[in-house]
Design an enzyme around this catalytic site. Structure first.
Site, short mmCIF file in Angstrom:
data_model
loop_
_atom_site.label_atom_id
_atom_site.label_comp_id
_atom_site.label_asym_id
_atom_site.label_seq_id
_atom_site.Cartn_x
_atom_site.Cartn_y
_atom_site.Cartn_z
N TRP A 326 0.84 -1.21 0.00
CA TRP A 326 0.00 0.00 0.00
C TRP A 326 0.87 1.25 0.00
O TRP A 326 0.52 2.26 -0.62
CB TRP A 326 -0.91 0.00 1.23
CG TRP A 326 -1.74 1.24 1.38
CD1 TRP A 326 -3.00 1.46 0.90
CD2 TRP A 326 -1.39 2.45 2.07
NE1 TRP A 326 -3.45 2.71 1.24
CE2 TRP A 326 -2.46 3.35 1.96
CE3 TRP A 326 -0.25 2.85 2.77
CZ2 TRP A 326 -2.44 4.62 2.52
CZ3 TRP A 326 -0.23 4.12 3.33
CH2 TRP A 326 -1.31 5.00 3.21
N HIS A 327 2.02 1.19 0.68
CA HIS A 327 2.87 2.37 0.82
C HIS A 327 3.54 2.77 -0.49
O HIS A 327 3.89 3.95 -0.65
CB HIS A 327 3.93 2.14 1.89
CG HIS A 327 3.43 2.36 3.28
ND1 HIS A 327 2.73 1.39 3.97
CD2 HIS A 327 3.51 3.43 4.11
CE1 HIS A 327 2.41 1.87 5.17
NE2 HIS A 327 2.86 3.10 5.27
N GLY A 328 3.75 1.85 -1.38
CA GLY A 328 4.40 2.25 -2.62
C GLY A 328 4.66 1.10 -3.56
O GLY A 328 4.75 -0.06 -3.15
N PHE A 483 2.48 8.51 -1.21
CA PHE A 483 1.76 7.25 -1.06
C PHE A 483 0.29 7.40 -1.39
O PHE A 483 -0.42 6.45 -1.48
CB PHE A 483 1.91 6.72 0.37
CG PHE A 483 3.34 6.58 0.81
CD1 PHE A 483 4.30 6.13 -0.07
CD2 PHE A 483 3.72 6.95 2.08
CE1 PHE A 483 5.64 6.03 0.31
CE2 PHE A 483 5.05 6.84 2.49
CZ PHE A 483 6.00 6.39 1.61
#
Length: 483
Positions: A326-328, A483
């Site tokens: 999800w963060h990247g 993000f």
């Protein structure tokens, strides 16, 4: 529009005055004005991506009604999939498309075939897409699980999706908290507004004085890690821990404080994670809204901890890998998630993952004992180690960074890239940690002191600190915008 920009300091008072003194008579007027203000806030970055927010809003508004009115579980589930696939599709295309293409090319090359990345696109990542897509999905999911009744008021729902204080970097709110407040008449509350202003001030301090001031040091060390010894690399990743905390928790404080100005209470997103006694407690205190989202909508539906130990471990691994992704769109974040899964699982198996949920370190004491200090230091070291992957540009850089620590385990005095004294930064961070420990029981009251003289002195020091450390040459954007 950045919270720490001149534009925002012009925008906020105008919206505040119009909201309370012009559009206060009817809630529909207030919400319509908030919606227009939120779209203006986002559109000043890039107006084209307002259509994505609007599309996500319309889809989930309609899907929510269809889920609620469906006369069979199969229809309800089909409509839920419309919401999930649409939002994940938006997120997947804008955030992960090139990642999957490049990963496929790399995999094929390992097998001995050469392909060119002819299918990659020049895609701009819309700011906040990871946040508002999760927020709209939570609405459909809550209706599906019969935790919520859909609203008939499109303006209120659109305001819930795009509420500008938390639109681009959270907290990720559930409709049961935020939408219910938006559909309820709000009355001006002086105390709530002053609390909001204090949180905004403290959030700006953490962003400007803590995060931005050490950013050039972190950038220099990570960009030139091959030239530095272990002592400097350890310093760099340790400072990054403070940078990312000051940056993101500072944003969250400003968001929560700004929402208070409009009579709305957002959930706390940070609860002093620096003082966590194990990794489980750390995740109960760091980016709380994201952890809560994954717990409610992924971990529990998978069975949570109610299933066998083996399946529970599987669920934990899934949660952390998905959270990392999800963060990247980078393998570094997947490795970062895997590291946290590996750190969390032993705590879970020992049954110590919930023992610190309802208390803070040194609960009724001025100072922690030796055991607590050791626990805090160990947790900080483990979490900081994982941030080598979080901060590095690529997996190659991350392992190169660690290899440099191992192969050049020596000490050299680090010189600030701009020539400033490093001791001043160490003193600043030391005082910051001590002050946060003093206020650790209440993350929403950073200036909670009985003495007016003490409070005035603190306000003065905070403002002077921001004026002293403000540097117009530093990139002032927030880390989590990517993000």
């Amino acid at each position: 529009m950045l919270f720490n920009s001149l534009d925002f300091f012009i925008f906020l008072p105008i919206v505040f005055i119009l909201y309370w003194f012009v559009f206060f008579k009817k809630i529909k007027l207030q919400n319509s004005f908030l919606l227009i203000s939120s779209y203006l806030f986002y559109g000043l970055w890039d107006w084209r991506f307002l259509f994505l927010i609007l599309a996500s809003t319309i889809v989930d508004f309609l899907v929510g009604k269809e889920i609620y009115n469906s006369d069979s579980d199969r229809k309800r589930k089909n409509w839920l999939w419309v919401s999930v696939l649409f939002n994940i599709g938006l997120l997947g295309f804008f955030k992960y498309y090139n990642f999957f293409i490049n990963s496929w090319v790399d995999l094929v090359s390992i097998l001995g075939y050469e392909l060119k990345s002819t299918w990659t696109l020049q895609i701009i990542l819309p700011v906040g897409i990871s946040f508002y897509t999760f927020q709209t999905m939570s609405y459909s999911l809550d209706i599906y699980y019969r935790r919520l009744t859909p609203t008939k008021d499109f303006i209120s729902f659109a305001t819930f999706v795009s509420f500008f204080p938390q639109l681009v970097a959270g907290p990720i709110e559930r409709a049961s908290n935020l939408l219910s407040q938006i559909t309820t008449k709000r009355v001006f509350n002086y105390t709530q507004c002053t609390e909001g202003l204090k949180l905004i001030l403290w959030g700006l301090f953490k962003k400007v004085v803590i995060a931005d001031s050490i950013a050039p040091i972190v950038d220099d060390i990570f960009a030139n890690y091959g030239q530095y010894p272990a002592s400097t690399l350890i310093l760099g990743v340790s400072l990054f821990s403070f940078q990312v905390y000051g940056d993101f928790s500072g944003y969250s404080d400003i968001a929560i404080g700004t929402a208070k100005l409009f009579g709305i209470e957002l959930m706390s997103n940070f609860k002093f994670p620096t003082f966590s006694r194990n990794v489980a407690e750390y995740w109960q205190r760091w980016h709380v809204s994201l952890s809560t989202w994954f717990r409610h909508y992924v971990y529990i539906p998978l069975g949570g901890s109610r299933v066998s130990k083996l399946k529970s471990v599987r669920n934990i691994v899934i949660i952390f890998l998905v959270s990392g992704f999800w963060h990247g769109a980078n393998w570094t974040f997947i490795f970062w998630g895997a590291i946290h899964a590996a750190l969390y699982i032993p705590v879970f198996l020992m049954g110590r993952n919930r023992i610190y949920m309802n208390n803070v370190v040194a609960e009724n004491r001025w100072f922690p004992n030796i055991k607590e200090i050791s626990q805090i230091l160990l947790t900080f070291i483990l979490v900081t180690f994982s941030r080598v992957f979080f901060r590095s540009e690529s997996i190659t850089d991350a392992f190169g960074f660690l290899q440099q620590i191992y192969s050049n385990f020596t000490y050299e005095t680090y010189l600030h890239p701009l020539g400033y004294r490093m001791v001043d930064y160490f003193i600043l961070l030391g005082l910051f940690v001590l002050y946060e420990f003093r206020i650790r029981r209440d993350e929403r009251s950073p200036f909670k002191f009985k003495s007016k003289v003490v409070r005035f002195a603190l306000y003065t020091l905070v403002i002077l600190g921001m004026l002293l450390f403000f540097d117009d040459n530093i990139d002032r954007s927030f880390i989590y915008f990517q993000f």
